[in-house]
Design an enzyme around this catalytic site. Sequence first.
Site, mmCIF file in Angstrom:
data_model
loop_
_atom_site.group_PDB
_atom_site.id
_atom_site.type_symbol
_atom_site.label_atom_id
_atom_site.label_comp_id
_atom_site.label_asym_id
_atom_site.label_seq_id
_atom_site.Cartn_x
_atom_site.Cartn_y
_atom_site.Cartn_z
ATOM 1 N N LEU A 36 0.816 -1.201 0.000
ATOM 2 C CA LEU A 36 0.000 0.000 0.000
ATOM 3 C C LEU A 36 0.857 1.262 0.000
ATOM 4 O O LEU A 36 1.671 1.483 0.896
ATOM 5 C CB LEU A 36 -0.934 0.018 1.215
ATOM 6 C CG LEU A 36 -1.877 1.231 1.290
ATOM 7 C CD1 LEU A 36 -2.735 1.350 0.044
ATOM 8 C CD2 LEU A 36 -2.750 1.159 2.541
ATOM 9 N N HIS A 37 0.657 2.095 -1.009
ATOM 10 C CA HIS A 37 1.391 3.350 -1.116
ATOM 11 C C HIS A 37 0.629 4.317 -2.017
ATOM 12 O O HIS A 37 -0.147 3.914 -2.885
ATOM 13 C CB HIS A 37 2.796 3.121 -1.684
ATOM 14 C CG HIS A 37 2.804 2.676 -3.122
ATOM 15 N ND1 HIS A 37 2.482 1.386 -3.506
ATOM 16 C CD2 HIS A 37 3.085 3.353 -4.269
ATOM 17 C CE1 HIS A 37 2.567 1.288 -4.825
ATOM 18 N NE2 HIS A 37 2.921 2.468 -5.321
ATOM 19 N N PHE A 38 0.862 5.597 -1.771
ATOM 20 C CA PHE A 38 0.370 6.672 -2.621
ATOM 21 C C PHE A 38 1.592 7.424 -3.154
ATOM 22 O O PHE A 38 2.651 7.417 -2.527
ATOM 23 C CB PHE A 38 -0.516 7.648 -1.832
ATOM 24 C CG PHE A 38 -1.776 7.035 -1.287
ATOM 25 C CD1 PHE A 38 -2.985 7.189 -1.952
ATOM 26 C CD2 PHE A 38 -1.759 6.311 -0.104
ATOM 27 C CE1 PHE A 38 -4.155 6.626 -1.446
ATOM 28 C CE2 PHE A 38 -2.916 5.739 0.414
ATOM 29 C CZ PHE A 38 -4.123 5.898 -0.268
#
Length: 384
Positions: free
Chosen positions: A190-192
């Site tokens: 999970l990353h932005f």
Amino acid sequence: MVSVLERKLTIKRVATVVSNYQENASTDNLESMAQGCGRNCLGTCCLPVSNLPLYAFNTAEEEQCHDKVDGSCDGKSPEKSYLNNLLLGQWENRMTRGLFRFEPSEDGETRYFPCSQIDPEGSSASIIAINVSPIEYGHVLLIPRVLDCLPQKIVHDGLMLALHFAKEASNPFFRVGYNSLGAFATINHLHFQAYFLSAPFPIEKAPTCKIMSSKDTRVMVSKLLNYPVKGLVFEGGNKLCDLCDAIASSCILLESNNVAFNLLISDCGKRVFLLPQCYAEKQARGEVEQELLDTQVNPAVWEISGHMVLKRRKDYDEASEQYAWKLLSDVSLSDERFQDVEKYVCEAANLQEDGGFISTVETSYGSGTPQASPHLPQDCLVLR
């Protein structure tokens, strides 16, 4: 106008860096390194004993003034927020230390041609890491609850963190993006992504039509008009958590139905674009023209929003609005599949359908037309 920007960049090989202080493996850090595995990694062995800058969001104040537009987003030169200064200061420090494969400001070349249209409480810390191959100035990764090793799927607190990140940066030219699996996410963690670009994206200027809303939470959803990729725009809400819950619930239902999508958090966190896509699916079925495949452009959130990275000089020289429109049209869902997406969103976010009306765009750049930096035109499609 459409702006076409290409960088002449010299890519260099650099060591993989997974910590702010990995490069400083001097005697000053030997004691702290001895407390972990010795690599200063982002795992449970090293991160808890690392010496990293910390930032906490003022969530109580934010919840009381979600509708307030910050003075830094009024179309004038943004007043630098503390987070804005902290982020860029740390980013430039890493650039000075040579941790990037290239510098995005190095030997830039710009060409223009006419255009007709176009962290909450939890068991694990969240971190901001540099992108060693930056697309633009200040390009970073926001990794929620890093020690929990979450897959690349939207969760409510992770999206809330991204919205806070965009809001507290307090700069309309700072955007946060998300790519789901199947929509060119580069890793299943999970990353932005986020970076600064001193120009409005074409998607931010597209007209919209309101199609659904909630009388209780005041969240409103519109659909894009006159844009090559079909998409939805979320905004409003009595509190930021209302907006977050509507978007997160929608994304979770899309993921459970194998719908790939991208998110663009824009306008200091006040507008979020949900962009379902099927380009990778078409690639797998052999339905994408070889001409487009040869460009090696993977249309993820930045490309769909209007900022394209071109890898070949030939593509840059021959770039046109028609080329961009053709590529992005191949990304978009069919009318029938997009109607299914609208139903998923209406169900997941508990919204009611509205009689549609077309609205002009009023963003935090100012009423009507966002103002770009003086050296860049408005409505620019940036191809790099």
